[in-house]
Design a protein around this motif. Structure first.
Motif, PDB file in Angstrom:
ATOM      1  N   TYR A  47      16.283  15.150   4.330  1.00  0.00           N
ATOM      2  CA  TYR A  47      17.500  14.329   4.313  1.00  0.00           C
ATOM      3  C   TYR A  47      17.974  13.976   5.730  1.00  0.00           C
ATOM      4  O   TYR A  47      19.008  13.337   5.894  1.00  0.00           O
ATOM      5  N   CYS A 107      27.962  21.905   3.599  1.00  0.00           N
ATOM      6  CA  CYS A 107      27.376  21.502   2.310  1.00  0.00           C
ATOM      7  C   CYS A 107      28.464  21.654   1.248  1.00  0.00           C
ATOM      8  O   CYS A 107      29.047  22.733   1.113  1.00  0.00           O
ATOM      9  N   SER A 108      28.709  20.572   0.501  1.00  0.00           N
ATOM     10  CA  SER A 108      29.774  20.616  -0.506  1.00  0.00           C
ATOM     11  C   SER A 108      29.455  21.632  -1.596  1.00  0.00           C
ATOM     12  O   SER A 108      30.348  22.258  -2.164  1.00  0.00           O
ATOM     13  N   ASN A 135      21.598  27.018  -1.590  1.00  0.00           N
ATOM     14  CA  ASN A 135      22.721  26.232  -1.045  1.00  0.00           C
ATOM     15  C   ASN A 135      24.031  27.004  -1.228  1.00  0.00           C
ATOM     16  O   ASN A 135      24.890  26.645  -2.029  1.00  0.00           O
ATOM     17  N   CYS A 193      26.953  19.326  -6.096  1.00  0.00           N
ATOM     18  CA  CYS A 193      26.704  18.635  -4.831  1.00  0.00           C
ATOM     19  C   CYS A 193      27.354  17.258  -4.895  1.00  0.00           C
ATOM     20  O   CYS A 193      27.113  16.499  -5.834  1.00  0.00           O
ATOM     21  N   VAL A 195      26.722  14.626  -3.339  1.00  0.00           N
ATOM     22  CA  VAL A 195      25.779  13.510  -3.237  1.00  0.00           C
ATOM     23  C   VAL A 195      25.109  13.260  -4.598  1.00  0.00           C
ATOM     24  O   VAL A 195      25.086  12.123  -5.098  1.00  0.00           O
ATOM     25  N   GLU A 221      19.736  18.554  -9.020  1.00  0.00           N
ATOM     26  CA  GLU A 221      21.172  18.676  -8.734  1.00  0.00           C
ATOM     27  C   GLU A 221      21.957  17.514  -9.367  1.00  0.00           C
ATOM     28  O   GLU A 221      23.187  17.524  -9.373  1.00  0.00           O
ATOM     29  N   CYS A 286      23.910  11.973   2.500  1.00  0.00           N
ATOM     30  CA  CYS A 286      24.719  13.197   2.570  1.00  0.00           C
ATOM     31  C   CYS A 286      25.456  13.177   3.910  1.00  0.00           C
ATOM     32  O   CYS A 286      24.824  13.195   4.972  1.00  0.00           O
TER      33      CYS A 286
END
Ligand code: 13P
Ligand code: SF4
Length: 334
Positions: A47, A107-108, A135, A193, A195, A221, A286
């Protein structure tokens, strides 16, 4: 664990992230020089922006990156990815310096599982085995029994005896997908997530009508409504391999757009269309991953900062479930 915002203000070269990079420098050349000078390895996630991918020693998914971090002989690991990935590399390599170009690259999904709330949740279900998606923060890893990624999650779940109940955290979409795949009922943490959650099923279906010859591929995800449309579901590495080996010439790709760079490089004759999110944009970046830039990467290698620092007790507790993941993956040939 170190607070990332305090850590930035504590940098000895105050505000060095704002240092202007001499525009006449060839950053690709400079980064290669720094790698040799410092015996550094540059690991990058798919990414990351194309320039960063092109200068990396290894590009991969979360499992591949953790495996590379576990076997490297380099003195310094430069992690072009997000905080939890660099943190995982540091947990595995306490003796090595691990640097991340922008310490704010969070990272959300990891943020959706705060340590205190997760501790309370876990205490309510003391008989459950805790499987956490990579994650997540080091503190969540320290409270987990086994870590998994999207490439090995099925094998990790299958390694748990059938009669043991499982908590799966923090991604509810990946968890729900795995419940279907394995037939195991799991207690899911309610995280997601930002994204992958915003892909639009409607727009993807419309795109498929315009390109009936295209195959839809998606990261697990994504929400179930999007996964239902997919011809293939997998981790970033699995998606990339699929686009190379599958005979289709066109793919609608429902994951972060950075992966399209490698897809196009590995199969230049094929067409890749980013799946549209439910907003005004045509593709889906992202914002955390894209905080890293080639300039910040160069500065971070030059000054060896910002560095990942982890409390030793948390590191030791987080190492056990990561090691279990690496051992199960190795035994499974992953
Ligand atoms: P993988 O690369 O392991 O599939 O993970 C995707 C992701 O969201 C990383 O943040
Ligand atoms: Fe986190 Fe999603 Fe970004 Fe991956 S794409 S780093 S899961 S916010």
């Amino acid at each position: 664990m170190v607070d990332i915002h305090n850590a930035i203000s504590a940098l000895p070269i105050k505000g060095f992230l704002d240092v202007e990079v001499d525009p006449s420098l060839d950053l690709f050349e400079e980064i290669e020089k720094l790698k040799k000078e410092k015996n550094a390895i540059l690991l990058a996630h798919y990414y990351q922006e194309p320039d960063i991918q092109d200068v990396a020693d290894y590009i991969g998914d979360s499992l591949g990156l953790a495996q590379q971090a576990a076997k490297t002989g380099a003195d310094m690991i430069v992690f072009a990815g997000v905080h939890f990935m660099a943190e995982t590399a540091k947990i595995i390599n306490p003796q090595k310096k691990v640097v991340l170009p922008d310490l704010n690259a969070g990272c959300s999904l990891a943020d959706s599982a705060p340590a205190d709330a997760f501790r309370a949740f876990k205490q309510k279900h003391p008989d459950h085995v805790v499987i956490s998606y990579i994650n997540c923060t080091a503190e969540i890893k320290a409270m987990s029994d086994i870590i998994c990624t999207s490439s090995n999650a099925k094998k990790i779940i299958e390694s748990v005896p059938q009669d043991r109940p499982i908590i799966f955290a923090p991604d509810r979409n990946l968890g729900a997908y795995l419940m279907k795949k394995t037939g195991r009922d799991m207690l899911l943490w309610n995280g997601a997530c930002m994204v992958h959650e915003i892909f639009s099923r409607q727009k993807i279906a419309k795109l498929k009508n315009q390109h009936p010859d295209a195959k839809i591929i998606a990261h697990p995800e994504c929400e179930e409504a999007v996964l239902q449309l997919a011809d293939f579901i997998g981790s970033t590495t699995q998606l990339l391999k699929y686009t190379v080996t599958d005979p289709a010439m066109k793919f609608i790709v429902a994951t972060e757009t950075g992966i399209l760079h490698q897809m196009q490089k590995d199969a230049p004759q094929k067409t890749f269309i980013p799946a549209p999110p439910d907003n005004a944009c045509a593709c889906n970046d992202c914002p955390h991953m894209k905080l890293n830039t080639l300039e910040k990467l160069y500065l971070c290698m030059k000054y060896e900062q910002p560095e990942i620092i982890i409390d030793e007790a948390i590191r030791l507790a987080a190492l056990k479930p990561i090691q279990r993941m690496l051992d199960i993956s190795k035994a499974a040939g992953l």
